[in-house]
Design an enzyme around this catalytic site. Structure first.
Site, mmCIF file in Angstrom:
data_model
loop_
_atom_site.group_PDB
_atom_site.id
_atom_site.type_symbol
_atom_site.label_atom_id
_atom_site.label_comp_id
_atom_site.label_asym_id
_atom_site.label_seq_id
_atom_site.Cartn_x
_atom_site.Cartn_y
_atom_site.Cartn_z
ATOM 1 N N CYS A 91 0.744 -1.216 -0.101
ATOM 2 C CA CYS A 91 -0.093 -0.042 0.067
ATOM 3 C C CYS A 91 0.715 1.388 -0.087
ATOM 4 C CB CYS A 91 -1.054 -0.277 1.117
ATOM 5 S SG CYS A 91 -2.089 -1.370 1.224
ATOM 6 N N GLU A 94 -0.514 5.478 13.822
ATOM 7 C CA GLU A 94 -0.289 6.290 12.955
ATOM 8 C C GLU A 94 -0.370 7.886 13.761
ATOM 9 O OE1 GLU A 94 -0.709 8.432 8.649
ATOM 10 O OE2 GLU A 94 -2.191 6.811 9.079
ATOM 11 N N PHE A 116 1.737 -3.324 3.780
ATOM 12 C CA PHE A 116 1.899 -4.736 4.367
ATOM 13 C C PHE A 116 3.310 -5.131 4.103
ATOM 14 C CE2 PHE A 116 -2.667 -6.338 3.900
ATOM 15 C CZ PHE A 116 -2.834 -6.095 5.239
ATOM 16 N N LYS A 121 -9.360 8.773 2.445
ATOM 17 C CA LYS A 121 -9.903 7.220 2.312
ATOM 18 C C LYS A 121 -11.189 7.185 2.797
ATOM 19 C CE LYS A 121 -5.403 4.624 2.333
ATOM 20 N NZ LYS A 121 -4.368 5.631 2.741
ATOM 21 N N HIS A 174 -2.130 8.385 6.169
ATOM 22 C CA HIS A 174 -2.449 6.922 5.473
ATOM 23 C C HIS A 174 -3.877 6.491 6.052
ATOM 24 C CE1 HIS A 174 -1.549 3.049 3.692
ATOM 25 N NE2 HIS A 174 -1.927 2.417 4.693
ATOM 26 N N HIS A 182 -9.748 2.497 0.403
ATOM 27 C CA HIS A 182 -8.209 2.288 0.292
ATOM 28 C C HIS A 182 -7.930 1.628 -0.932
ATOM 29 C CE1 HIS A 182 -4.336 1.433 1.195
ATOM 30 N NE2 HIS A 182 -4.360 0.437 2.294
#
Length: 409
Positions: A164, A315, A397, A333, A304, A338
């Site tokens: 991502c 975060e 990831f 998002k 993010h 996403h």
């Protein structure tokens, strides 16, 4: 803010996302905080049957049937975004030295729609019916190759795959190609189109996706106390980068500058973030250092902000630790869902627009801020703000982190 002379001028942008086709449509929907998540007929009967899909995209109309039929959707989306970005930059492939033009695009999963379809063909009809186009349509590198073919870019050509964070990694890599002198122009960005049964089922079984099947539009809710997972999406973004001096010399409009890039690895877990956010913090501090920007000079962060319980809180803690509470934070998002390997590139374009327009779009669906999130999160309505320096975060990831610093021209 004393930069290090490494800025790349953003002279063109293109977007094709669940928020709309083209930059104006995206920016309007983002500021309206209108979520794109909806039931998806292609996912009917699955554990999670909703997503954020690009609506109204007609590849034959956009690219012509002769080109469109031999491209997976993830390449189709990227080509349309790249064409918009090139038109916006007012650069013409007829006039440039193609050997000085590079392409660096981010992608996580490749042509999964083609792969899943051809796997069904193999099992149902036999090997003699598998398409000879399977490999060139599904391979992850092909999107950069196809964009180069479309516009005559003959320089370095590659795809970055950092889950991502792929789109953000691509932009940072593109900036480095300009800095090194290897290229004069780089077409960069990211793309993803993996709203396919196997991929969506895999994410669902992992526990990563929201299960709010009764109210899909409310499912992507970054930093909200009621968040329960992300909403999977597709899309593409493209940026045209040039050295600022070159852009000025040709009289180009500079929308913003990519002034800093930082990357790191958690080296912790395949799918879970480092509980302390140490890797994310290293990437943020590296990007700020690269840009010559002090933490207290950051006005805005496009987080993010995936809407997962773990990511958002970790975060938030990192941002509080590094920046304090001054920066105005948003997660786009909430609108787009996403977009996986495309997310970082899409959000980089949104960050460029925020800097250029002096407007921070609100975080959609944020009704009750998680009490552990000690940030100034923009919600309900856009916020007007003069932005000198902004940051765009992407964490993938595999523990792969990438951060950009975007500054006013």
């Amino acid at each position: 803010m004393a930069g290090h002379g490494a800025e790349a001028a953003v002279t063109g942008i293109g977007l094709i996302t669940p928020a709309g086709i083209g930059v104006p449509a995206n920016w309007d929907r983002l500021r309206a905080a209108e979520p794109a998540a909806a039931p998806d007929p292609g996912l009917a009967g699955l554990l999670v049957d909703f997503a954020c899909r690009v609506q109204g995209f007609d590849a034959d109309a956009e690219l012509g049937r002769r080109i469109a039929w031999r491209l997976d959707r993830y390449v189709q989306l990227a080509l349309v975004a790249a064409r918009e970005a090139l038109a916006d930059s007012r650069l013409s492939p007829r006039d440039w030295d193609g050997a000085r033009v590079g392409v660096v695009l981010g992608n996580a999963l490749g042509g999964t729609a083609t792969y899943e379809q051809q796997t069904r063909t193999l099992h149902e009809e036999g090997p003699e019916h598998v398409s000879p186009m399977l490999v060139p349509m599904a391979a992850i590198n092909m999107v950069a190759g196809q964009v180069a073919m479309d516009c005559g870019a003959l320089g370095p050509n590659l795809v970055t795959a950092t889950a991502c964070a792929s789109g953000t990694t691509a932009i940072g890599t593109a900036r480095d190609l300009l800095r090194s002198g290897a290229c004069d122009v780089v077409i960069t960005g990211g793309t993803e189109a993996s709203l396919t049964p196997a991929i969506v089922s895999g994410f669902a079984r992992m526990g990563a996706l929201s299960r709010r099947t009764d109210a899909p539009a409310a499912a992507s809710r970054p930093f909200d106390a009621g968040r329960d997972g992300f909403v999977i999406a597709e899309g593409a973004a493209a940026l045209v980068l040039e050295r600022a001096a070159d852009a000025r010399a040709r009289g180009a409009r500079i929308r913003a500058r990519i002034s800093g890039y930082g990357a790191s690895a958690d080296a912790h877990h395949a799918t879970a973030p480092d509980p302390q956010g140490a890797g994310a913090e290293r990437a943020i501090r590296a990007a700020l250092s690269d840009a010559g920007v002090m933490p207290d000079e950051v006005d805005h962060v496009n987080a993010h902000g995936t809407s997962t319980p773990l990511n958002d809180i970790i975060e938030a803690r990192v941002l509080s630790r590094v920046l304090g509470g001054r920066a105005a934070v948003t997660s786009t998002k909430g609108v787009t869902g996403h977009c996986l390997g495309a997310a970082g590139a899409i959000e980089a374009v949104y960050t460029v627009l925020a800097v250029q327009e002096g407007t921070i779009p609100p975080t959609a669906n944020l009704d009750t801020l998680d009490p552990e999130v000690e940030l100034d999160v923009v919600t309900k309505a856009p916020r007007k703000l003069s932005i000198g320096a902004a940051m765009s975060n992407s964490f993938g990831f595999g523990g792969q982190n990438a951060v950009l610093v975007v500054t006013a021209p």
